[in-house]
Design a protein around this motif. Structure first.
Motif, mmCIF file in Angstrom:
data_model
loop_
_atom_site.group_PDB
_atom_site.id
_atom_site.type_symbol
_atom_site.label_atom_id
_atom_site.label_comp_id
_atom_site.label_asym_id
_atom_site.label_seq_id
_atom_site.Cartn_x
_atom_site.Cartn_y
_atom_site.Cartn_z
ATOM 1 N N SER A 194 4.576 -7.343 -12.297
ATOM 2 C CA SER A 194 3.873 -7.017 -11.050
ATOM 3 C C SER A 194 4.529 -5.852 -10.326
ATOM 4 O O SER A 194 3.862 -4.886 -9.928
ATOM 5 N N TYR A 195 5.851 -5.955 -10.164
ATOM 6 C CA TYR A 195 6.568 -4.907 -9.440
ATOM 7 C C TYR A 195 6.523 -3.586 -10.204
ATOM 8 O O TYR A 195 6.376 -2.519 -9.613
ATOM 9 N N LEU A 196 6.634 -3.680 -11.531
ATOM 10 C CA LEU A 196 6.652 -2.467 -12.342
ATOM 11 C C LEU A 196 5.313 -1.735 -12.262
ATOM 12 O O LEU A 196 5.272 -0.521 -12.039
ATOM 13 N N VAL A 197 4.218 -2.487 -12.449
ATOM 14 C CA VAL A 197 2.900 -1.852 -12.427
ATOM 15 C C VAL A 197 2.629 -1.250 -11.052
ATOM 16 O O VAL A 197 2.134 -0.115 -10.935
ATOM 17 N N ALA A 198 2.986 -1.981 -9.994
ATOM 18 C CA ALA A 198 2.797 -1.449 -8.641
ATOM 19 C C ALA A 198 3.579 -0.152 -8.469
ATOM 20 O O ALA A 198 3.059 0.835 -7.931
ATOM 21 N N ALA A 199 4.823 -0.131 -8.965
ATOM 22 C CA ALA A 199 5.650 1.073 -8.825
ATOM 23 C C ALA A 199 5.023 2.240 -9.576
ATOM 24 O O ALA A 199 4.949 3.357 -9.049
ATOM 25 N N VAL A 200 4.553 1.984 -10.812
ATOM 26 C CA VAL A 200 3.968 3.067 -11.603
ATOM 27 C C VAL A 200 2.734 3.642 -10.905
ATOM 28 O O VAL A 200 2.588 4.866 -10.759
ATOM 29 N N VAL A 201 1.855 2.758 -10.413
ATOM 30 C CA VAL A 201 0.638 3.229 -9.749
ATOM 31 C C VAL A 201 0.980 4.030 -8.493
ATOM 32 O O VAL A 201 0.410 5.095 -8.225
ATOM 33 N N MET A 202 1.969 3.542 -7.724
ATOM 34 C CA MET A 202 2.302 4.229 -6.474
ATOM 35 C C MET A 202 2.986 5.572 -6.733
ATOM 36 O O MET A 202 2.741 6.533 -6.007
ATOM 37 N N ILE A 203 3.801 5.632 -7.775
ATOM 38 C CA ILE A 203 4.417 6.925 -8.114
ATOM 39 C C ILE A 203 3.329 7.909 -8.545
ATOM 40 O O ILE A 203 3.332 9.076 -8.149
#
Lengths: 251, 78
Positions: free
Chosen positions: B24-33
């Protein structure tokens, strides 16, 4: 005279120049809050009594869902202002808000699915809250597609602003879906009018993340708006100079 | 307030909920970057396109000027 600021606000060039001052502050503040919130939520907030550690997804899921909804308001209101006052900048902000809103809606749906698996035993259910969020996602995609579907930019502005306005009917449905229908989704834990049903030790990191997401949204929306201004105004002298190319003088 | 896990391995495992939380945290980080980087990419492409357009305009102007000078020269020799 009193309306001068309002007209100036509609000038893309004025916005571009003003926004460059607060852009770095927004970026630094949001990244700082997000970093603190993540460390706090992942490592230091206590475990949930019923859900164990899976609940830590809340620190991404809830802020993303907040901004997915708030972003839709921003997009629709900008569309309305553009339609009523024919303000150029307003349409630009509306267009810029669509992909950001879609991305945040995707984050909230995706993290919700991953949270659902260990908690409800399933990634997906077709219940009111989740389905209405999926519709929100499609509305964002619709605004993006419609705004790019016309060769005349103004036609795309007007058509997608209308779609955004019609789509606002979905927003109260999302908010109220957990109360109106029986659903697996838990009801809101953060309330404006009464005490929130969440322990302070979990609430403080959550509010940090929400603040971080709000600032992140403002930062990214400004970045996208500025870039879109350059794309739209590239024929003007000031954009050409800004892009490091002084237009050759007339012979 | 203290760290809730006794070791780093336990922090990663999260009592078996690790994969859900970390993905969850990883996907959110990738999308936000991606959201933050996209304007930079678009801007770089725009800069290239505008530079090319300006070169084209300059070439067109020069050609027009040369044509004008040629015809003036032709008139002078007659």
């Amino acid at each position: 005279m009193a309306w001068q600021w309002f007209h100036r606000l509609g000038s893309p060039r004025w916005f571009y120049q003003k926004s460059s001052a607060w852009l770095p502050w927004l970026g630094v503040a949001s990244l700082l809050l997000l970093l603190i919130g993540c460390v706090w939520g992942l490592g230091f907030a206590p475990q949930d009594g019923k859900q164990g550690n899976s609940y830590r997804i809340i620190y991404i899921h809830v802020p993303a869902a907040f901004l997915a909804l708030a972003g839709y308001y921003i997009m629709a209101i900008c569309g309305a202002i553009g339609l009523i006052w024919k303000m150029k900048l307003s349409f630009v902000v509306m267009r810029a808000a669509a992909p950001i809103g879609a991305a945040l809606t995707f984050i909230s749906l995706f993290t919700g699915a991953l949270w659902g698996k260990p908690t409800w035993g399933t990634y997906w259910v077709w219940d009111a809250r989740i389905t209405s969020m999926l519709i929100l996602f499609f509305l964002y995609l619709g605004v993006m597609a419609l705004s790019g579907a016309f060769s005349r930019e103004q036609s795309g502005d007007k058509a997608s602003a209308l779609l955004a306005l019609v789509g606002t009917v979905n927003i109260p449905i999302i908010y109220k879906s957990v109360d109106w229908w029986f659903t697996l989704h838990q009801p809101a834990t953060l309330k404006l009018t009464q005490a929130s049903t969440i322990d302070p030790s979990m609430f403080y990191p959550l509010i940090t993340m929400i603040a971080g997401f709000y600032l992140f949204y403002a930062w990214v929306l400004t970045l996208h708006t500025r870039t879109m201004i350059l794309q739209r105004e590239w024929r003007t002298q000031w954009v050409r100079e800004l892009l490091g190319q002084t237009a050759p003088g007339r012979p | 307030m203290e760290f809730q896990f006794s070791s780093f391995a336990e922090f990663l495992a999260m009592n078996g909920h690790g994969p859900y939380v970390w993905v969850s945290y990883l996907v959110a980080a990738v999308v936000m970057i991606a959201l933050a980087v996209a304007p930079l990419v678009i801007r770089r492409r725009l800069r290239r396109e505008v530079a090319q357009e300006l070169r084209l305009e300059e070439a067109r102007r020069r050609a027009a000027r040369e044509r004008a000078e040629e015809s003036r020269g032709a008139v002078a020799t007659q």
